[in-house]
Design a protein around this motif. Sequence first.
Motif, PDB file in Angstrom:
ATOM      1  N   MET A   1       0.856  -1.202   0.000  1.00 28.66           N
ATOM      2  CA  MET A   1       0.000   0.000   0.000  1.00 28.66           C
ATOM      3  C   MET A   1       0.883   1.240   0.000  1.00 28.66           C
ATOM      4  O   MET A   1       1.783   1.372   0.810  1.00 28.66           O
ATOM      5  N   LEU A   2       0.627   2.146  -0.910  1.00 31.02           N
ATOM      6  CA  LEU A   2       1.387   3.386  -0.963  1.00 31.02           C
ATOM      7  C   LEU A   2       1.034   4.276   0.212  1.00 31.02           C
ATOM      8  O   LEU A   2      -0.042   4.189   0.779  1.00 31.02           O
ATOM      9  N   LYS A   3       1.929   5.141   0.566  1.00 27.49           N
ATOM     10  CA  LYS A   3       1.614   6.103   1.606  1.00 27.49           C
ATOM     11  C   LYS A   3       0.536   7.046   1.105  1.00 27.49           C
ATOM     12  O   LYS A   3       0.420   7.320  -0.080  1.00 27.49           O
ATOM     13  N   LYS A   4      -0.240   7.603   2.043  1.00 28.28           N
ATOM     14  CA  LYS A   4      -1.360   8.472   1.656  1.00 28.28           C
ATOM     15  C   LYS A   4      -0.875   9.632   0.788  1.00 28.28           C
ATOM     16  O   LYS A   4      -1.439   9.940  -0.241  1.00 28.28           O
ATOM     17  N   TRP A   5       0.208  10.296   1.244  1.00 31.64           N
ATOM     18  CA  TRP A   5       0.656  11.475   0.508  1.00 31.64           C
ATOM     19  C   TRP A   5       1.070  11.104  -0.892  1.00 31.64           C
ATOM     20  O   TRP A   5       0.743  11.779  -1.846  1.00 31.64           O
ATOM     21  N   PHE A   6       1.791   9.979  -1.008  1.00 34.55           N
ATOM     22  CA  PHE A   6       2.286   9.574  -2.325  1.00 34.55           C
ATOM     23  C   PHE A   6       1.128   9.309  -3.268  1.00 34.55           C
ATOM     24  O   PHE A   6       1.135   9.711  -4.418  1.00 34.55           O
ATOM     25  N   LEU A   7       0.079   8.616  -2.775  1.00 31.95           N
ATOM     26  CA  LEU A   7      -1.057   8.282  -3.622  1.00 31.95           C
ATOM     27  C   LEU A   7      -1.799   9.528  -4.065  1.00 31.95           C
ATOM     28  O   LEU A   7      -2.004   9.761  -5.241  1.00 31.95           O
ATOM     29  N   SER A   8      -2.187  10.380  -3.110  1.00 29.32           N
ATOM     30  CA  SER A   8      -2.984  11.542  -3.478  1.00 29.32           C
ATOM     31  C   SER A   8      -2.169  12.518  -4.317  1.00 29.32           C
ATOM     32  O   SER A   8      -2.673  13.124  -5.244  1.00 29.32           O
ATOM     33  N   PHE A 101     -11.156  17.949   0.388  1.00 27.24           N
ATOM     34  CA  PHE A 101     -12.268  17.005   0.534  1.00 27.24           C
ATOM     35  C   PHE A 101     -11.959  15.717  -0.218  1.00 27.24           C
ATOM     36  O   PHE A 101     -12.172  14.615   0.296  1.00 27.24           O
ATOM     37  N   LEU A 102     -11.454  15.853  -1.436  1.00 25.21           N
ATOM     38  CA  LEU A 102     -11.085  14.683  -2.236  1.00 25.21           C
ATOM     39  C   LEU A 102      -9.950  13.914  -1.576  1.00 25.21           C
ATOM     40  O   LEU A 102      -9.977  12.682  -1.491  1.00 25.21           O
ATOM     41  N   GLU A 103      -8.962  14.644  -1.092  1.00 24.69           N
ATOM     42  CA  GLU A 103      -7.824  14.003  -0.449  1.00 24.69           C
ATOM     43  C   GLU A 103      -8.260  13.249   0.804  1.00 24.69           C
ATOM     44  O   GLU A 103      -7.803  12.132   1.064  1.00 24.69           O
ATOM     45  N   ALA A 104      -9.194  13.840   1.560  1.00 25.41           N
ATOM     46  CA  ALA A 104      -9.669  13.189   2.785  1.00 25.41           C
ATOM     47  C   ALA A 104     -10.351  11.862   2.470  1.00 25.41           C
ATOM     48  O   ALA A 104     -10.160  10.862   3.185  1.00 25.41           O
ATOM     49  N   ASN A 105     -11.143  11.823   1.389  1.00 22.94           N
ATOM     50  CA  ASN A 105     -11.838  10.585   1.034  1.00 22.94           C
ATOM     51  C   ASN A 105     -10.881   9.532   0.481  1.00 22.94           C
ATOM     52  O   ASN A 105     -11.067   8.333   0.707  1.00 22.94           O
ATOM     53  N   ILE A 106      -9.869   9.975  -0.251  1.00 23.33           N
ATOM     54  CA  ILE A 106      -8.856   9.030  -0.720  1.00 23.33           C
ATOM     55  C   ILE A 106      -8.128   8.441   0.479  1.00 23.33           C
ATOM     56  O   ILE A 106      -7.916   7.230   0.575  1.00 23.33           O
ATOM     57  N   ASN A 107      -7.758   9.289   1.426  1.00 22.60           N
ATOM     58  CA  ASN A 107      -7.057   8.816   2.616  1.00 22.60           C
ATOM     59  C   ASN A 107      -7.948   7.921   3.472  1.00 22.60           C
ATOM     60  O   ASN A 107      -7.466   6.991   4.132  1.00 22.60           O
ATOM     61  N   LEU A 108      -9.254   8.205   3.458  1.00 19.90           N
ATOM     62  CA  LEU A 108     -10.197   7.358   4.188  1.00 19.90           C
ATOM     63  C   LEU A 108     -10.191   5.945   3.603  1.00 19.90           C
ATOM     64  O   LEU A 108     -10.213   4.953   4.339  1.00 19.90           O
ATOM     65  N   MET A 109     -10.150   5.860   2.269  1.00 15.56           N
ATOM     66  CA  MET A 109     -10.078   4.548   1.626  1.00 15.56           C
ATOM     67  C   MET A 109      -8.779   3.836   1.981  1.00 15.56           C
ATOM     68  O   MET A 109      -8.759   2.623   2.200  1.00 15.56           O
ATOM     69  N   VAL A 110      -7.699   4.596   2.039  1.00 11.05           N
ATOM     70  CA  VAL A 110      -6.418   4.011   2.423  1.00 11.05           C
ATOM     71  C   VAL A 110      -6.497   3.462   3.844  1.00 11.05           C
ATOM     72  O   VAL A 110      -5.990   2.380   4.137  1.00 11.05           O
ATOM     73  N   PHE A 112      -9.025   2.235   5.224  1.00  8.81           N
ATOM     74  CA  PHE A 112      -9.824   1.013   5.175  1.00  8.81           C
ATOM     75  C   PHE A 112      -9.105  -0.099   4.418  1.00  8.81           C
ATOM     76  O   PHE A 112      -9.688  -1.141   4.145  1.00  8.81           O
ATOM     77  N   ASP A 113      -7.840   0.156   4.057  1.00 12.34           N
ATOM     78  CA  ASP A 113      -7.012  -0.827   3.346  1.00 12.34           C
ATOM     79  C   ASP A 113      -7.492  -1.103   1.928  1.00 12.34           C
ATOM     80  O   ASP A 113      -7.241  -2.189   1.371  1.00 12.34           O
ATOM     81  N   VAL A 114      -8.196  -0.161   1.316  1.00  8.17           N
ATOM     82  CA  VAL A 114      -8.583  -0.293  -0.088  1.00  8.17           C
ATOM     83  C   VAL A 114      -7.318  -0.189  -0.928  1.00  8.17           C
ATOM     84  O   VAL A 114      -6.498   0.712  -0.717  1.00  8.17           O
ATOM     85  N   SER A 115      -7.141  -1.104  -1.857  1.00  4.32           N
ATOM     86  CA  SER A 115      -5.904  -1.137  -2.646  1.00  4.32           C
ATOM     87  C   SER A 115      -5.795   0.071  -3.558  1.00  4.32           C
ATOM     88  O   SER A 115      -6.791   0.682  -3.950  1.00  4.32           O
ATOM     89  N   ASP A 116      -4.556   0.405  -3.915  1.00  6.17           N
ATOM     90  CA  ASP A 116      -4.318   1.542  -4.806  1.00  6.17           C
ATOM     91  C   ASP A 116      -4.962   1.329  -6.174  1.00  6.17           C
ATOM     92  O   ASP A 116      -5.498   2.259  -6.781  1.00  6.17           O
ATOM     93  N   SER A 117      -4.906   0.091  -6.671  1.00  6.18           N
ATOM     94  CA  SER A 117      -5.489  -0.186  -7.981  1.00  6.18           C
ATOM     95  C   SER A 117      -7.006  -0.001  -7.947  1.00  6.18           C
ATOM     96  O   SER A 117      -7.604   0.467  -8.922  1.00  6.18           O
ATOM     97  N   THR A 118      -7.632  -0.344  -6.824  1.00  8.71           N
ATOM     98  CA  THR A 118      -9.076  -0.154  -6.694  1.00  8.71           C
ATOM     99  C   THR A 118      -9.423   1.323  -6.626  1.00  8.71           C
ATOM    100  O   THR A 118     -10.390   1.780  -7.243  1.00  8.71           O
ATOM    101  N   ILE A 119      -8.618   2.089  -5.887  1.00 13.49           N
ATOM    102  CA  ILE A 119      -8.842   3.538  -5.814  1.00 13.49           C
ATOM    103  C   ILE A 119      -8.704   4.154  -7.197  1.00 13.49           C
ATOM    104  O   ILE A 119      -9.522   4.993  -7.605  1.00 13.49           O
ATOM    105  N   ALA A 120      -7.688   3.722  -7.952  1.00 14.39           N
ATOM    106  CA  ALA A 120      -7.494   4.235  -9.305  1.00 14.39           C
ATOM    107  C   ALA A 120      -8.686   3.892 -10.192  1.00 14.39           C
ATOM    108  O   ALA A 120      -9.161   4.722 -10.975  1.00 14.39           O
TER     109      ALA A 120
END
Length: 312
Positions: A1-8, A101-110, A112-120
């Motif tokens: 799992m990527l770090k939150k900052w790196f993903l967003s 707001f978008l970043e907060a929801n992406i981080n919320l998914m992180v 919850f252990d949602v995978s990066d590929s699923t977020i993408a």
Amino acid sequence: MLKKWFLSHNAVLGIITTKSTTPKFNNPLLHQYFSFPISLTRFCTTTTHPFAVSYLVNNFGFSTESTLKAFNNKQVFETNKDTIVGLIRYSRSFTFYPYHFLEANINLMVDFDVSDSTIARLLQKRPSIFGSKDLIMSLEEVKCLGFDASTTTFGTALMTKQCMSKILWDKKVDVFKKWGWSDEDVIRVFRCQPSLMLASIDKINLVMSFWVNQLGWDFLALTKCPLMFGYSLHKRIIPRASVLQFLFMKGLREKNASLVSPFTYSENLFLNKCVFSFKEESDYLLKLYEEKMKLANTKENIGMPSTKCVIY
């Protein structure tokens, strides 16, 4: 799992792209997770600074000059295909919802252990999820249904829940129950194939009516193949059912053979297994199949919803 900052950060960095394959940044992590280039020009929303340029400058400290160079295809780097296509195709999501707001929801998914590929993938297919004010409720609900957040099915289940009101969900459950399924059947099949609940009420009724009333087959057999509700009734289900009915009638197919497996085959595999393998009957079976396919195209062209399956 990527770090939150790196993903967003990189989800947004990804919008600086071109058709070139020359990377702007030499970050091995960047290349590992982001590897598909697409043009940024579709993001243009003003005659001065395109929205994507302003977004990078305002939120990530890029200089206007360097960002404009990238926008003008002079500097590039590669990015994840699903993420970038989603960001380009649905750039309005960035306009409607504040960055934090978008970043907060992406981080919320992180969280919850949602995978990066699923977020993408969700950014591509259902970016409005990231503007949801009750995302945590949906995440908890999907997790409580038994979905593993690290799997792709979790994303599909989340997308299904987010795009459907509870009222509509309950109506669909009632339709399945009307045809004999139990609440447990619906949940069990949904866990196996979350896209089940994306089928319209009309489609559910049409498939069930044809399967039960026209064919006289066991309604519970469909719990083993929920993909059936996503197949074309006229172009896939009816033509193949006509062939299978003939085989059962002639005793050429065992009574305990799977009812649903032939519908999952590719067309070539279906023809080889259920038509050409019966040499004496193959000519008739092929004619029957092709006539049903031709009829399906005719009905589609004139908008006829008939589900009759006649063997002659």
